[in-house]
Design an enzyme around this catalytic site. Structure first.
Site, PDB file in Angstrom:
ATOM      1  N   GLU A 110      61.694  37.135  46.818  1.00  0.00           N
ATOM      2  CA  GLU A 110      62.208  36.364  45.461  1.00  0.00           C
ATOM      3  C   GLU A 110      61.321  36.828  44.593  1.00  0.00           C
ATOM      4  O   GLU A 110      61.723  36.696  43.263  1.00  0.00           O
ATOM      5  CB  GLU A 110      62.286  34.918  45.727  1.00  0.00           C
ATOM      6  CG  GLU A 110      63.544  34.425  46.747  1.00  0.00           C
ATOM      7  CD  GLU A 110      63.474  32.963  47.134  1.00  0.00           C
ATOM      8  OE1 GLU A 110      64.414  32.659  47.600  1.00  0.00           O
ATOM      9  OE2 GLU A 110      62.464  32.584  47.205  1.00  0.00           O
ATOM     10  N   GLY A 124      72.219  27.776  49.252  1.00  0.00           N
ATOM     11  CA  GLY A 124      73.471  27.745  50.068  1.00  0.00           C
ATOM     12  C   GLY A 124      74.584  27.107  49.322  1.00  0.00           C
ATOM     13  O   GLY A 124      74.306  25.940  48.572  1.00  0.00           O
ATOM     14  N   MET A 142      65.343  24.586  49.330  1.00  0.00           N
ATOM     15  CA  MET A 142      64.238  23.829  49.935  1.00  0.00           C
ATOM     16  C   MET A 142      63.103  23.740  48.806  1.00  0.00           C
ATOM     17  O   MET A 142      61.643  23.080  49.381  1.00  0.00           O
ATOM     18  CB  MET A 142      63.729  24.533  51.042  1.00  0.00           C
ATOM     19  CG  MET A 142      65.184  24.682  52.218  1.00  0.00           C
ATOM     20  SD  MET A 142      64.587  25.642  53.565  1.00  0.00           S
ATOM     21  CE  MET A 142      63.545  24.534  54.456  1.00  0.00           C
ATOM     22  N   ASP A 202      74.428  31.885  51.279  1.00  0.00           N
ATOM     23  CA  ASP A 202      75.334  31.508  52.291  1.00  0.00           C
ATOM     24  C   ASP A 202      76.174  30.166  51.864  1.00  0.00           C
ATOM     25  O   ASP A 202      75.961  29.619  50.594  1.00  0.00           O
ATOM     26  CB  ASP A 202      74.501  31.143  53.578  1.00  0.00           C
ATOM     27  CG  ASP A 202      73.497  30.324  53.015  1.00  0.00           C
ATOM     28  OD1 ASP A 202      72.250  30.638  52.562  1.00  0.00           O
ATOM     29  OD2 ASP A 202      73.704  29.050  53.107  1.00  0.00           O
TER      30      ASP A 202
HETATM   31  N1  ADE Z   1      68.311  28.468  50.874  1.00  0.00           N
HETATM   32  C1  ADE Z   1      69.411  29.545  51.137  1.00  0.00           C
HETATM   33  N2  ADE Z   1      70.444  28.940  51.812  1.00  0.00           N
HETATM   34  C2  ADE Z   1      70.196  27.778  52.179  1.00  0.00           C
HETATM   35  C3  ADE Z   1      70.465  26.757  52.945  1.00  0.00           C
HETATM   36  N3  ADE Z   1      71.785  26.915  53.468  1.00  0.00           N
HETATM   37  N4  ADE Z   1      69.895  25.439  53.132  1.00  0.00           N
HETATM   38  C4  ADE Z   1      68.629  25.415  52.701  1.00  0.00           C
HETATM   39  N5  ADE Z   1      67.947  26.484  51.849  1.00  0.00           N
HETATM   40  C5  ADE Z   1      68.718  27.468  51.708  1.00  0.00           C
END
Ligand code: ADE
Length: 232
Positions: free
Chosen positions: A13, A79, A176, A200
């Site tokens: 990143e 996400g 996170m 995602d």
């Molecule tokens: N970072 C990228 N995708 C994530 C997810 N599904 N949950 C937590 N942190 C993420």
């Protein structure tokens, strides 16, 4: 004089941004490397915080105490928690909160840190506007959304957990670190924004999608942040 702290949780990143900057010095503190210099002529400190909320909060405090940054930008992946926000889209935070903070037994709202007097941590409106316009200029093919970021020390990859986050927090995406960065920046009076590209959908497909889309998503985000430095 503005000095921008740029935080990514993982090397992927921040590596593109570090490669583009003019480096003055690297300062090591708390197992983190703070890269001080300029990016597109703007003074910056670029750092990989490490994953999770403790690392992220420590990183902000060091940026405040040692480097006296005036603004903080968090870049990375997330996400999606909104069916209209797809993999590859970018979310600019309106605000952030801790989805794993739960003192509801004492009458606090889900996500509310007791005795702080606030639920969410609002992002800086000027940084939000700059992030949105920079995205349109740097990545014209990418859809940019604004919305709430919720953070916890959990990678969300379960449809039931995802639905719970959506119903409790009406959030756009989950990751996170963002809420910790927002929390620590707010306590230090430093304006911040979180910019996350979607890697995602935070459900059963996340395990497969995340490694496939992580690289492109982080690069799109880095491109946008580098562009912001020209105009901040
Ligand atoms: N970072 C990228 N995708 C994530 C997810 N599904 N949950 C937590 N942190 C993420």
């Amino acid at each position: 004089m503005k000095k921008i702290g740029i935080i990514g949780a993982m090397e992927l990143e921040v590596e593109t941004l570090k490669a583009q900057m003019q480096m003055k010095q690297i300062v090591k503190k708390a197992s983190m490397e703070f890269h001080e210099g300029t990016l597109n002529r703007q003074e910056v400190v670029i750092v990989r915080s490490g994953v999770g909320k403790v690392n992220a909060a420590m990183c902000v405090q060091i940026l405040a105490d040692l480097f006296h940054v005036t603004h903080i930008i968090n870049t990375g992946v997330a996400g999606s928690l909104d069916a209209s926000i797809d993999i590859g889209d970018i979310v600019v935070s309106t605000d952030a909160l801790h989805h794993d903070m739960d003192a509801t037994i004492f009458g606090y709202q889900p996500g509310e840190v007791p005795q702080l007097g606030r639920l969410e941590f609002p992002a800086d409106p000027a940084l939000m506007d700059l992030a949105k316009t920079s995205c349109q200029e740097a990545n014209p093919d990418i859809h940019v959304f604004t919305g709430r970021v919720v953070s916890g020390d959990q990678f969300i990859s379960n449809a039931a957990v995802k639905e719970k986050l959506i119903s409790l927090f009406s959030a756009s995406c989950t990751e996170m670190e963002g809420a910790s960065i927002a929390h620590a920046a707010t306590l230090n009076g430093i304006p911040f924004v979180i910019i996350r590209a979607i890697s995602d959908k935070a459900d059963h497909s996340a395990e497969v999608d995340y490694p496939v889309f992580e690289q492109k998503a982080t690069q799109d985000c880095a491109k946008l942040v580098a562009h912001m430095m020209k105009k901040i």
